[in-house]
Structure formats: structure tokens, C-alpha cells
Design a protein around this motif. Structure first.
Motif, PDB file in Angstrom:
ATOM      1  N   LYS A 183      20.866  -1.746  -0.559  1.00 51.91           N
ATOM      2  CA  LYS A 183      21.003  -2.915   0.316  1.00 51.91           C
ATOM      3  C   LYS A 183      20.304  -2.709   1.671  1.00 51.91           C
ATOM      4  O   LYS A 183      20.374  -3.538   2.551  1.00 51.91           O
ATOM      5  CB  LYS A 183      22.490  -3.225   0.563  1.00 51.91           C
ATOM      6  N   THR A 184      19.674  -1.578   1.814  1.00 53.21           N
ATOM      7  CA  THR A 184      18.966  -1.312   3.065  1.00 53.21           C
ATOM      8  C   THR A 184      17.679  -2.132   3.124  1.00 53.21           C
ATOM      9  O   THR A 184      17.305  -2.778   2.143  1.00 53.21           O
ATOM     10  CB  THR A 184      18.572   0.182   3.156  1.00 53.21           C
ATOM     11  N   VAL A 185      17.000  -2.077   4.274  1.00 51.65           N
ATOM     12  CA  VAL A 185      15.744  -2.818   4.428  1.00 51.65           C
ATOM     13  C   VAL A 185      14.737  -2.366   3.349  1.00 51.65           C
ATOM     14  O   VAL A 185      14.117  -3.186   2.681  1.00 51.65           O
ATOM     15  CB  VAL A 185      15.152  -2.589   5.841  1.00 51.65           C
ATOM     16  N   GLU A 186      14.662  -1.056   3.178  1.00 53.32           N
ATOM     17  CA  GLU A 186      13.723  -0.518   2.192  1.00 53.32           C
ATOM     18  C   GLU A 186      14.066  -1.009   0.784  1.00 53.32           C
ATOM     19  O   GLU A 186      13.197  -1.427   0.021  1.00 53.32           O
ATOM     20  CB  GLU A 186      13.759   1.018   2.239  1.00 53.32           C
ATOM     21  N   GLY A 187      15.385  -0.958   0.484  1.00 58.41           N
ATOM     22  CA  GLY A 187      15.857  -1.391  -0.835  1.00 58.41           C
ATOM     23  C   GLY A 187      15.554  -2.855  -1.095  1.00 58.41           C
ATOM     24  O   GLY A 187      15.051  -3.216  -2.161  1.00 58.41           O
ATOM     25  N   LEU A 230       8.552   1.075  -9.990  1.00 57.42           N
ATOM     26  CA  LEU A 230       9.327   0.580  -8.848  1.00 57.42           C
ATOM     27  C   LEU A 230      10.802   0.414  -9.208  1.00 57.42           C
ATOM     28  O   LEU A 230      11.680   0.641  -8.380  1.00 57.42           O
ATOM     29  CB  LEU A 230       8.751  -0.753  -8.345  1.00 57.42           C
ATOM     30  N   GLU A 231      11.059   0.022 -10.456  1.00 57.40           N
ATOM     31  CA  GLU A 231      12.451  -0.158 -10.879  1.00 57.40           C
ATOM     32  C   GLU A 231      13.187   1.179 -10.912  1.00 57.40           C
ATOM     33  O   GLU A 231      14.368   1.254 -10.579  1.00 57.40           O
ATOM     34  CB  GLU A 231      12.512  -0.851 -12.242  1.00 57.40           C
ATOM     35  N   LYS A 232      12.474   2.232 -11.299  1.00 60.21           N
ATOM     36  CA  LYS A 232      13.076   3.570 -11.305  1.00 60.21           C
ATOM     37  C   LYS A 232      13.427   3.970  -9.873  1.00 60.21           C
ATOM     38  O   LYS A 232      14.499   4.507  -9.596  1.00 60.21           O
ATOM     39  CB  LYS A 232      12.081   4.577 -11.891  1.00 60.21           C
ATOM     40  N   LYS A 233      12.506   3.666  -8.973  1.00 60.21           N
ATOM     41  CA  LYS A 233      12.702   3.998  -7.559  1.00 60.21           C
ATOM     42  C   LYS A 233      13.918   3.233  -7.021  1.00 60.21           C
ATOM     43  O   LYS A 233      14.762   3.786  -6.306  1.00 60.21           O
ATOM     44  CB  LYS A 233      11.438   3.576  -6.798  1.00 60.21           C
ATOM     45  N   TYR A 234      14.003   1.960  -7.417  1.00 62.72           N
ATOM     46  CA  TYR A 234      15.125   1.129  -6.974  1.00 62.72           C
ATOM     47  C   TYR A 234      16.442   1.650  -7.547  1.00 62.72           C
ATOM     48  O   TYR A 234      17.458   1.707  -6.857  1.00 62.72           O
ATOM     49  CB  TYR A 234      14.887  -0.324  -7.407  1.00 62.72           C
ATOM     50  N   GLY A 235      16.388   2.073  -8.813  1.00 61.67           N
ATOM     51  CA  GLY A 235      17.576   2.630  -9.471  1.00 61.67           C
ATOM     52  C   GLY A 235      18.079   3.858  -8.731  1.00 61.67           C
ATOM     53  O   GLY A 235      19.292   4.049  -8.540  1.00 61.67           O
ATOM     54  N   ALA A 236      17.127   4.692  -8.287  1.00 59.15           N
ATOM     55  CA  ALA A 236      17.497   5.909  -7.554  1.00 59.15           C
ATOM     56  C   ALA A 236      18.192   5.542  -6.237  1.00 59.15           C
ATOM     57  O   ALA A 236      19.216   6.132  -5.876  1.00 59.15           O
ATOM     58  CB  ALA A 236      16.258   6.749  -7.295  1.00 59.15           C
ATOM     59  N   LEU A 237      17.643   4.533  -5.557  1.00 60.34           N
ATOM     60  CA  LEU A 237      18.252   4.079  -4.294  1.00 60.34           C
ATOM     61  C   LEU A 237      19.663   3.559  -4.536  1.00 60.34           C
ATOM     62  O   LEU A 237      20.591   3.803  -3.765  1.00 60.34           O
ATOM     63  CB  LEU A 237      17.415   2.956  -3.657  1.00 60.34           C
ATOM     64  N   LYS A 238      19.807   2.841  -5.654  1.00 60.25           N
ATOM     65  CA  LYS A 238      21.091   2.230  -5.980  1.00 60.25           C
ATOM     66  C   LYS A 238      22.152   3.306  -6.209  1.00 60.25           C
ATOM     67  O   LYS A 238      23.299   3.168  -5.766  1.00 60.25           O
ATOM     68  CB  LYS A 238      20.939   1.349  -7.220  1.00 60.25           C
ATOM     69  N   ARG A 239      21.748   4.356  -6.911  1.00 58.41           N
ATOM     70  CA  ARG A 239      22.706   5.433  -7.174  1.00 58.41           C
ATOM     71  C   ARG A 239      23.170   6.094  -5.870  1.00 58.41           C
ATOM     72  O   ARG A 239      24.280   6.598  -5.780  1.00 58.41           O
ATOM     73  CB  ARG A 239      22.079   6.475  -8.107  1.00 58.41           C
ATOM     74  N   LEU A 240      22.324   6.042  -4.857  1.00 59.14           N
ATOM     75  CA  LEU A 240      22.698   6.616  -3.563  1.00 59.14           C
ATOM     76  C   LEU A 240      23.400   5.576  -2.679  1.00 59.14           C
ATOM     77  O   LEU A 240      23.765   5.854  -1.547  1.00 59.14           O
ATOM     78  CB  LEU A 240      21.441   7.121  -2.833  1.00 59.14           C
ATOM     79  N   GLY A 241      23.532   4.359  -3.224  1.00 60.77           N
ATOM     80  CA  GLY A 241      24.159   3.290  -2.453  1.00 60.77           C
ATOM     81  C   GLY A 241      23.253   2.758  -1.351  1.00 60.77           C
ATOM     82  O   GLY A 241      23.709   2.155  -0.389  1.00 60.77           O
ATOM     83  N   LEU A 242      21.949   2.960  -1.498  1.00 63.65           N
ATOM     84  CA  LEU A 242      21.018   2.563  -0.432  1.00 63.65           C
ATOM     85  C   LEU A 242      20.194   1.316  -0.789  1.00 63.65           C
ATOM     86  O   LEU A 242      19.239   0.988  -0.104  1.00 63.65           O
ATOM     87  CB  LEU A 242      20.056   3.725  -0.123  1.00 63.65           C
TER      88      LEU A 242
END
Ligand SMILES: [Zn+2]
Length: 374
Positions: free
Chosen positions: A227-231, A213-225
Motif C-alpha cells: 500500500k506504499t507509494v512504490e507498491g 512485476l507481479e512477482k515484485k508486487y507479491g514480494a512487497l505484499k508479503r512484507l505488507g508494503l
């Protein structure tokens, strides 16, 4: 000797004035350092309570002197106890009232307004048990932990350590990979022995899930996403899993400390603890495990040792910390060689034993020469 045990109770944040508690904590820090500062807008009663603690604050379990200036220290308080039969014990002007007749905790002055909260069953049971054991809940501390208000109840008991029988309970603290091993020794013989651990498979699976899950979160972070609901949902999920991971070893540590202290009490044994946690860490390093996993496998071991010591003091179990090596031969002192399956052999004298039993043989050797008892 006075022994102490402490219980943490979370207070409702909406009923407590956190900023006010912070001010009182700053005042407590000053009191620890020997300063008396009388603040005009804080009730004299609570300040009198605070300074009244100056002489015996160090005897409180949580009352260690704060390391730095202006660090917030928990506010010590006496407790007024109201028992089931209506009798009262303690200082009438104590800020904390434990009403065991109506199962209510009342706190005056410290949270600014007087608050009254129902006493949960587990708190009632804890107090009952301590009183049954001959103790009394005499002191409290109020403070903030991660900005949440808490009440710490401290039970005190006058206790004399028992005279040890011919039993010795040896506890060897290892990483959670190999568990905590204990051995009951009598007349130079290991009467019983066990390695106590956790369900490693389940533990690793939960950890892998966190990493994923942390890897998934890291990927979202790199895209700037992120802070979204999913993030945010992902982030709270990670936080919950991390807490659950930590709770596995914490709960096990508390369970084992209680089990072993009671075992020592039952046999009136001398408790010998080897808390060489560093050696276990080195063993894991030699196995080339990643630092994160090592950290995980070492979590809450210090807490286990602390709890075991606290309980030994509370139940009057005589105890000692002793270095009991697992890689040195207890017969001749040569360095042991490790075979597959964690079997240790001595190439000099032929001694052979499972690695987790070697400390027990050391304890036998040391008692034989009466080193443990001295
Ligand atoms: Zn040897």
C-alpha cells in the motif's frame, strides 16, 4: 433481414448521475421481464420510452434478456438524428439526440440532467460510414460498465445476403500461437491462403514483463508494503501493461474480422467459419504450455468470431459455421500423423499438407459433395 452494428462511447462521469442510471437500469430489468413499474420521481417521458421498447427489445444487438433477477440491464433508447442539412429523423421525444450538424451528442433524462458532449471525430466517421452503407443509427443504450457510464450506438440496416459466386472463403480460427488461417477457394483449388497472427515475440516479452512485476508486487505484499507509494505505483503499472496485453489481441481480432468480411464481400464469396476454439486449446495443452499462457493465446478469439459474424450480417455476406478437422484425412478419413513443422501426413493414402491447410482441403471436399452449400 435486419443487421446491426454497435459502437461504444464513454460518457463523462462527472456529468452523469451514476446512481440515477443504476435505478433506471433496474427498471429496465423489470421491463424485460414484462413488469411495468411507474416510479413517481422519474420523468414519465423516459419511462414511456422504456416500456415502448417491450415489443422489439429482443431485436436489439445488446438486448439479450438479463440472466438473473436484479442484474442491471442497459437502458434502451430511441435516437433523434439531426443531419448536416438540418433535416431530422426519429422520435422527437427520444432521450438521445445525435446532432450531426453541430457534432454534439445530447442525452436527456437518462443521466438525470440534460448533458451535451462534443461528438469525437471517430464517432462522426463511424456514423457517416454506416449511413453511406445504407444504414441508420436508430437505437442507443445507456448503461454502466465497470461503474463507468457508456452510450452504445446501434446502427441498423436492411440487408439481403448476396448470392455466392463460385468463391469460398474459409476461415479457420486457431490460437494466436498459430494464428487465424484463411483460404480462398475456387473450383476445388486454393487460390490464396494465409495465416494471420500477432507479433508473438513482442507479445511474450510484454507478458514476461507483467509476470516479473507481479512477482515484485507479491514480494512487497508479503512484507505488507503493497500500500506504499512504490507498491501502488507498481500496481498501476501492472494494470496498464495487462490492458495493453489484452488490447493487442483485441485490436488484431477487430482488424482481421474487418479484413476477412471485406474480402468475402469483394469476391462475393460464401464465408465458411470453423470456430472450433476448443480444439486449439487442446493443441496448446498437449504442448504443455502453462494455463496462463494458454489463456493469453486464446484471448479475444470469441470476440473475433462474433465480430466476423456481425460484419458478415451487416454486409450481407452469406456465411456458415462448419466443422473442418485438421487432424483427419480429407481424402480417406484416417487419423493424420503430425510431423515436425506441423506437417500432417496420412499413413493410409499418402495425403500430406501443412496443418493449417487441412481445413481448406476439407472445405473443398465438402463443396465437391455440395455439403457446404446446403
Ligand atoms: Zn488419407
Amino acid at each position: 433481414m435486419e443487421a446491426h452494428r454497435t459502437l461504444l462511447v464513454r460518457l463523462p462521469k462527472d456529468k452523469c448521475d451514476v446512481d440515477y442510471i443504476k435505478r433506471l437500469m433496474a427498471l429496465t430489468n423489470l421491463a424485460y421481464r414484462g413488469f411495468e413499474v411507474w416510479v413517481p420521481d422519474i420523468p414519465k417521458t423516459v419511462q414511456h420510452q422504456l416500456y415502448g421498447f417491450k415489443n422489439y427489445m429482443r431485436s436489439l444487438v445488446l438486448g439479450t434478456v438479463p440472466k438473473r433477477w436484479f442484474v442491471r440491464a442497459w437502458i434502451p433508447s430511441k435516437i433523434l438524428r439531426v443531419y448536416q442539412d438540418g433535416s431530422r429523423k426519429g422520435d422527437k421525444s427520444a432521450p438521445v439526440v445525435l446532432d450531426l450538424k453541430n457534432n454534439v451528442i445530447k442525452i436527456r433524462w437518462v443521466c438525470k440532467n440534460e448533458i451535451s458532449i462534443p461528438m469525437p471525430d471517430w464517432v462522426v466517421n463511424w456514423i457517416d460510414e454506416r449511413v453511406r452503407e445504407g444504414g441508420d443509427v436508430r437505437f442507443a443504450m445507456i448503461g454502466l460498465k465497470d461503474n463507468e457510464p457508456y452510450l452504445a450506438l446501434t446502427a441498423e440496416r436492411e440487408v439481403k445476403p448476396h448470392v455466392p459466386s463460385d468463391y469460398i472463403l474459409v476461415v479457420d480460427v486457431n490460437s494466436w500461437r498459430y494464428g487465424i488461417s484463411w483460404g480462398l477457394i475456387r473450383n476445388s483449388e486454393i487460390v490464396s491462403h494465409k495465416q494471420e497472427g500477432i507479433n508473438l515475440g513482442k507479445y511474450y516479452r510484454l507478458y514476461d514483463e507483467v509476470v516479473r512485476l507481479e512477482k515484485k508486487y507479491g514480494a512487497l505484499k508479503r512484507l505488507g508494503l503493497h500500500k506504499t507509494v512504490e507498491g501502488s505505483r507498481l500496481w498501476s503499472e501492472i494494470k496498464i501493461l495487462r490492458m495493453r496485453l489484452y488490447a493487442i489481441t483485441r485490436d488484431r481480432a477487430y482488424f482481421l474480422a474487418s479484413k476477412l468480411a471485406r474480402k468475402a464481400l469483394r469476391y462475393r464469396a460464401l464465408l465458411v467459419i470453423d470456430d472450433m476454439i476448443e480444439e486449439s486449446r487442446r493443441e496448446l495443452l498437449e504442448e504443455k504450455l502453462p494455463p496462463d499462457v494458454i489463456k493469453l493465446l486464446m484471448s479475444n478469439l470469441k470476440r473475433f468470431v462474433h465480430q466476423l459474424e456481425t460484419l458478415a450480417q451487416w454486409y450481407g455476406v452469406p456465411y456458415k459455421f462448419k466443422r473442418l478437422p485438421s487432424t483427419v484425412c480429407p481424402i480417406c478419413g484416417s487419423e493424420l500423423t503430425q510431423l515436425p513443422g506441423r506437417i500432417m501426413v496420412c499413413e493410409n493414402c499418402g495425403f500430406k499438407a501443412p496443418r493449417d491447410k487441412v481445413p481448406m482441403y476439407w472445405a473443398i471436399k465438402l463443396t465437391h459433395f455440395n455439403i457446404v452449400n446446403n
